[in-house]
Design a protein around this motif. Sequence first.
Motif, PDB file in Angstrom:
ATOM      1  N   UNK A 377       0.832  -1.205   0.000  1.00 43.25           N
ATOM      2  CA  UNK A 377       0.000   0.000   0.000  1.00 43.25           C
ATOM      3  C   UNK A 377       0.864   1.252   0.000  1.00 43.25           C
ATOM      4  N   UNK A 378       2.052   1.178   0.625  1.00 45.04           N
ATOM      5  CA  UNK A 378       2.967   2.313   0.600  1.00 45.04           C
ATOM      6  C   UNK A 378       3.476   2.607  -0.793  1.00 45.04           C
ATOM      7  N   UNK A 379       3.672   1.551  -1.587  1.00 48.43           N
ATOM      8  CA  UNK A 379       4.094   1.712  -2.977  1.00 48.43           C
ATOM      9  C   UNK A 379       3.098   2.581  -3.744  1.00 48.43           C
ATOM     10  N   UNK A 380       1.796   2.306  -3.546  1.00 51.49           N
ATOM     11  CA  UNK A 380       0.774   3.089  -4.249  1.00 51.49           C
ATOM     12  C   UNK A 380       0.642   4.495  -3.662  1.00 51.49           C
ATOM     13  N   UNK A 381       0.732   4.627  -2.348  1.00 50.10           N
ATOM     14  CA  UNK A 381       0.577   5.939  -1.712  1.00 50.10           C
ATOM     15  C   UNK A 381       1.666   6.908  -2.134  1.00 50.10           C
ATOM     16  N   UNK A 382       2.850   6.388  -2.451  1.00 51.26           N
ATOM     17  CA  UNK A 382       3.997   7.242  -2.773  1.00 51.26           C
ATOM     18  C   UNK A 382       4.016   7.703  -4.225  1.00 51.26           C
ATOM     19  N   UNK A 383       3.079   7.247  -5.044  1.00 52.27           N
ATOM     20  CA  UNK A 383       3.037   7.691  -6.436  1.00 52.27           C
ATOM     21  C   UNK A 383       2.829   9.202  -6.523  1.00 52.27           C
ATOM     22  N   UNK A 384       3.402   9.807  -7.539  1.00 51.57           N
ATOM     23  CA  UNK A 384       3.358  11.267  -7.698  1.00 51.57           C
ATOM     24  C   UNK A 384       1.986  11.703  -8.199  1.00 51.57           C
ATOM     25  N   UNK A 385       1.057  11.921  -7.284  1.00 56.25           N
ATOM     26  CA  UNK A 385      -0.279  12.399  -7.629  1.00 56.25           C
ATOM     27  C   UNK A 385      -0.769  13.293  -6.499  1.00 56.25           C
ATOM     28  N   UNK A 386      -1.748  14.170  -6.810  1.00 56.58           N
ATOM     29  CA  UNK A 386      -2.253  15.119  -5.829  1.00 56.58           C
ATOM     30  C   UNK A 386      -3.716  14.833  -5.524  1.00 56.58           C
ATOM     31  N   UNK A 387      -4.023  14.838  -4.228  1.00 53.36           N
ATOM     32  CA  UNK A 387      -5.399  14.599  -3.789  1.00 53.36           C
ATOM     33  C   UNK A 387      -6.334  15.667  -4.348  1.00 53.36           C
ATOM     34  N   UNK A 388      -5.894  16.923  -4.389  1.00 55.79           N
ATOM     35  CA  UNK A 388      -6.707  18.016  -4.926  1.00 55.79           C
ATOM     36  C   UNK A 388      -7.163  17.693  -6.345  1.00 55.79           C
ATOM     37  N   UNK A 389      -6.228  17.205  -7.162  1.00 57.61           N
ATOM     38  CA  UNK A 389      -6.541  16.897  -8.564  1.00 57.61           C
ATOM     39  C   UNK A 389      -7.524  15.741  -8.662  1.00 57.61           C
ATOM     40  N   UNK A 390      -7.356  14.735  -7.812  1.00 57.05           N
ATOM     41  CA  UNK A 390      -8.252  13.580  -7.833  1.00 57.05           C
ATOM     42  C   UNK A 390      -9.663  13.977  -7.403  1.00 57.05           C
ATOM     43  N   UNK A 391      -9.757  14.873  -6.414  1.00 57.11           N
ATOM     44  CA  UNK A 391     -11.071  15.340  -5.978  1.00 57.11           C
ATOM     45  C   UNK A 391     -11.741  16.170  -7.072  1.00 57.11           C
TER      46      UNK A 391
END
Length: 395
Positions: A377-391
């Motif tokens: 799960x840490x592998x996926x959490x560390x991906x370069x993405x922003x919560x703001x953009x996903x929301x």
Amino acid sequence: MSALLLFAAVFVAAFNLRSGISSLGAVLADALAAFGVGGSLAGVITAIPGLFFSVLGLLAVPLATRMGLSRTLFIGMALSLLGLAARPWVGDIWAFIVLTVFVTVGIALANVLLPAWIKNHGGRHIVALMTVYGSVLGISGAAGPLTALLSDDFRWALFLWAVPAALQVVVWFVVVLRVGRDVPTSTSPRAEQAGVEKQVSLWRSPTAVFLMMFFGLQSMHAYIQMGWLPKILVDHGVSASTASLALAWVGSFNIVGGLIMPVIIDRLRSIVWLPVLFSALMAAGYLGLWLAPSASPLLWASLLGIGGFCFPTAIALIPARSRVPLVTARLSGFVQPVGYVIAAVGPLVVGVVRESTGDWSLILPVLAAICVLMGAVGFRAARASFVDDELAGQR
């Protein structure tokens, strides 16, 4: 606010974020003996941080929105001071437990709100402040057990931590006078777009969900280690002083992790392999405790400590994976409370299983296996993405 006050406020807050908890783990056996209670209540006591971090974490952002970040933090710190000052001197186990809850209140609020406070007030110092936060937090966790070596009386070993807690209250009183009511802000067009940070559930952000799971699993390991590592070693014939030193040694690695992880996360293009590496090393530490606990306790503590770099990684990812302070506060208020539900279960289950089986032969390999899930799960959490953009994309 001056840079000096900014750094002083973060320093004293971080220094008090673990010591009130890790100091108890080192003297837990003495405290239980003094109150004449057994292992089941030990499980309750070691589960308190995770449980109340979850409960208080859910309330932290609404309180900060109403009263302001600094005022909410200050109130929690004052309650923690009361708990630390009074807890060692009570004569009843339930009073001891209630005051332990008081200790956790300020820590819980700071866990959630301090990253947002840094985002709100840090300006160009944000990365430096997060570095101070993570590294000094590691010092707090490492230093907590050491007071057990300064006094044979567990009461004084616990009471000594009321001194830095009092200093924290003084510094943050000055902060409150300077900033007044400071609510988390939203200042970017993307975050303000149709108010998505208020309308869209964070459960709909994959990054937020995986970061919550990663934070929860690493916190579970941290609180199991803070509450039970000395007991694991003592049960295998290691001296109490060496066991306390081992716990402090584990915490000392958080200092290094806190110093380097915010900078690494800020500068590297991809860090997805780091949670996998740290999780594997932590698993190796548990396997060492299982197969040869007394052979090299400080080596196993070192592996657990390097594996504990998952904590500063998770903390640094909260502001790193959000663009504006309001989303940072929401993300912190989602990741930590839900994550601490996971964290609260671990120490409690360990206490129950240990009392039922009488040894650690089942618990330690299971903890090593859970490290595998944490790495995934840490592998996926560390991906370069922003919560703001996903929301924004979920509207």
